[in-house]
Design a protein around this motif. Sequence first.
Motif, mmCIF file in Angstrom:
data_model
loop_
_atom_site.group_PDB
_atom_site.id
_atom_site.type_symbol
_atom_site.label_atom_id
_atom_site.label_comp_id
_atom_site.label_asym_id
_atom_site.label_seq_id
_atom_site.Cartn_x
_atom_site.Cartn_y
_atom_site.Cartn_z
ATOM 1 N N GLN A 359 0.845 -1.197 0.000
ATOM 2 C CA GLN A 359 0.000 0.000 0.000
ATOM 3 C C GLN A 359 0.882 1.249 0.000
ATOM 4 N N ASP A 360 0.576 2.188 -0.918
ATOM 5 C CA ASP A 360 1.373 3.419 -0.977
ATOM 6 C C ASP A 360 0.465 4.640 -1.028
ATOM 7 N N GLU A 361 1.087 5.795 -0.879
ATOM 8 C CA GLU A 361 0.393 7.084 -0.956
ATOM 9 C C GLU A 361 0.954 7.874 -2.129
ATOM 10 N N GLY A 362 1.087 7.179 -3.261
ATOM 11 C CA GLY A 362 1.723 7.765 -4.431
ATOM 12 C C GLY A 362 0.756 8.459 -5.369
ATOM 13 N N ILE A 363 1.133 8.505 -6.644
ATOM 14 C CA ILE A 363 0.381 9.288 -7.621
ATOM 15 C C ILE A 363 -0.927 8.616 -8.025
ATOM 16 N N GLY A 364 -1.076 7.312 -7.762
ATOM 17 C CA GLY A 364 -2.309 6.606 -8.096
ATOM 18 C C GLY A 364 -2.388 6.212 -9.565
ATOM 19 N N ILE A 365 -3.416 5.420 -9.878
ATOM 20 C CA ILE A 365 -3.609 4.897 -11.234
ATOM 21 C C ILE A 365 -5.023 5.239 -11.670
ATOM 22 N N SER A 366 -5.176 5.799 -12.858
ATOM 23 C CA SER A 366 -6.501 6.163 -13.370
ATOM 24 C C SER A 366 -7.310 4.917 -13.727
ATOM 25 N N ALA A 367 -8.636 5.086 -13.766
ATOM 26 C CA ALA A 367 -9.514 3.955 -14.098
ATOM 27 C C ALA A 367 -9.221 3.419 -15.490
ATOM 28 N N GLY A 368 -8.911 4.306 -16.445
ATOM 29 C CA GLY A 368 -8.599 3.859 -17.795
ATOM 30 C C GLY A 368 -7.336 3.027 -17.862
ATOM 31 N N ASP A 369 -6.331 3.395 -17.075
ATOM 32 C CA ASP A 369 -5.076 2.645 -17.075
ATOM 33 C C ASP A 369 -5.207 1.312 -16.350
ATOM 34 N N ARG A 370 -6.125 1.229 -15.382
ATOM 35 C CA ARG A 370 -6.254 -0.027 -14.622
ATOM 36 C C ARG A 370 -6.725 -1.176 -15.508
ATOM 37 N N ARG A 371 -7.455 -0.874 -16.584
ATOM 38 C CA ARG A 371 -7.939 -1.949 -17.477
ATOM 39 C C ARG A 371 -6.793 -2.638 -18.206
ATOM 40 N N GLN A 372 -5.697 -1.944 -18.439
ATOM 41 C CA GLN A 372 -4.556 -2.526 -19.155
ATOM 42 C C GLN A 372 -3.314 -2.612 -18.265
ATOM 43 N N LEU A 373 -3.536 -2.537 -16.970
ATOM 44 C CA LEU A 373 -2.418 -2.393 -16.045
ATOM 45 C C LEU A 373 -1.418 -3.545 -16.128
ATOM 46 N N PHE A 374 -1.903 -4.763 -16.342
ATOM 47 C CA PHE A 374 -1.022 -5.934 -16.295
ATOM 48 C C PHE A 374 -0.579 -6.386 -17.690
ATOM 49 N N GLY A 390 7.265 -0.950 -18.061
ATOM 50 C CA GLY A 390 5.918 -1.492 -18.242
ATOM 51 C C GLY A 390 5.880 -3.000 -18.258
ATOM 52 N N LEU A 391 6.956 -3.640 -17.808
ATOM 53 C CA LEU A 391 7.022 -5.103 -17.789
ATOM 54 C C LEU A 391 6.802 -5.684 -16.397
ATOM 55 N N GLY A 392 7.084 -4.901 -15.366
ATOM 56 C CA GLY A 392 7.076 -5.434 -14.000
ATOM 57 C C GLY A 392 5.751 -6.032 -13.589
ATOM 58 N N LEU A 393 4.654 -5.295 -13.768
ATOM 59 C CA LEU A 393 3.356 -5.789 -13.313
ATOM 60 C C LEU A 393 2.876 -6.975 -14.147
ATOM 61 N N SER A 394 3.250 -7.015 -15.420
ATOM 62 C CA SER A 394 2.912 -8.183 -16.233
ATOM 63 C C SER A 394 3.592 -9.432 -15.678
ATOM 64 N N ILE A 395 4.847 -9.288 -15.293
ATOM 65 C CA ILE A 395 5.585 -10.410 -14.697
ATOM 66 C C ILE A 395 4.965 -10.791 -13.363
ATOM 67 N N VAL A 396 4.606 -9.790 -12.550
ATOM 68 C CA VAL A 396 3.995 -10.062 -11.247
ATOM 69 C C VAL A 396 2.743 -10.914 -11.408
ATOM 70 N N LYS A 397 1.846 -10.498 -12.304
ATOM 71 C CA LYS A 397 0.592 -11.227 -12.480
ATOM 72 C C LYS A 397 0.841 -12.667 -12.924
ATOM 73 N N GLN A 398 1.753 -12.867 -13.851
ATOM 74 C CA GLN A 398 2.006 -14.222 -14.343
ATOM 75 C C GLN A 398 2.689 -15.084 -13.282
ATOM 76 N N PHE A 399 3.552 -14.493 -12.452
ATOM 77 C CA PHE A 399 4.164 -15.248 -11.355
ATOM 78 C C PHE A 399 3.116 -15.634 -10.317
#
Length: 425
Positions: A359-374, A390-399
Amino acid sequence: MAWVYLPLESAKCFVAIATQMTQTYWLPPRETAAPTAPLGQLEHLRRQHQLILNAVGEGIYGLDMAGNVTFVNPAAAAMIGWSTDELIGQSMHAVMHHSLADGRPYQREACPIYAAFQDGSVRRVTNEVFWRKDGSSFPVEYISTPMRDEEGQLIGTVVTFRDITQRRWAEQILQRANEELEQKVQERTAELQNANQQLRQLSDMRSRFVSMVCHEFRNPLNNIALTVSSLNRYDTQLRPDEKTDYLLTINANVERMTQMIDDILVIGKIEAKVLEVNPKPLDLVAFCQELLAEGDYRRPQCPIQFGCRSRQVFACLDERLLRSILSNLLSNAIRYTPGDRHIKLKLAKQRGQVILKVQDEGIGISAGDRRQLFEPFHRGQNVSNIPGTGLGLSIVKQFVQLQQGSIKVTSRVGVGTTFTVSLPA
């Protein structure tokens, strides 16, 4: 098999009906009739008529104006399970046309066969059933042709019919084949559309990959080139600590490029399904604490907070994959969160599931970006010039999926983001 012997004039009429069923026939006037033939000729002619009717494969029967049978050929009798002797004089409607296909009574007044008695027209029907003596039915097509005497008066009708069970069966088989073929065509079309969609996605991914590689590799290479040029140009003027800073900059850029190459190789292994999962017993509390103690995750101004209600949480997981999952999530949190705002790592075990939250208090992610986040190479629109592939979260989801787990994200722009990873313990 018994036959009813009929007068010569009737026999002539039956021969004409048997050979041309769709026309109306006139008997010759009595005053122009030929002289009475010898008895032998009559017997010969009667025998010919009998042989013709016996040879016809279709059912043929005649009705008088009352709807009673005047003659019937063996094919008709055999189709409905009666003998010819039993049928003569009976109401054919009551014998075999008394009900509709669904079992409802078939009123005689509505029967096309008897319409010939009323208007003298030929009726052809292809969608009704006749009933056998044993109570079973079969689909038929039939023609009802009116008969007239020499004065043009209606005297009855002749009906020819055939059992179309085999044809209906063939039609049903053909219909099922057509339906199956249509279904296969639809499935194939859907597969082709899906393949085209995948090709488009692959093309888009390739474009993003090329763009990312050009951008993300060019920046480190430019930095390395600029640093090496400065070292060469000002070698004699730089202090030792300044040279060390330049070398550290080179090293950081090399590591950044190396990490990108490693991420691309990992995705390749996942897609090729050659990445193995090796779960082992692991104390997750100690694991998280050791991970946060590493230099990459130190934040002097506002350290990452770790929270767990238990002193030990054991689970059987792949340590290498788990490290990559948490490393990517924590690195993203650090990258997109100002140094004076909080980042938390929470651990819990519930109902056989290990729950990890970053959990962070950063810049956040827009609703439009969340659809393609991974998706690979996708980056949020609000990341500005913050470096990333833009590769990190894709790797996270697949792991996570490789370990039969799930990952969820909640976020508000300008407020912060929370990633929740659930893994079977």
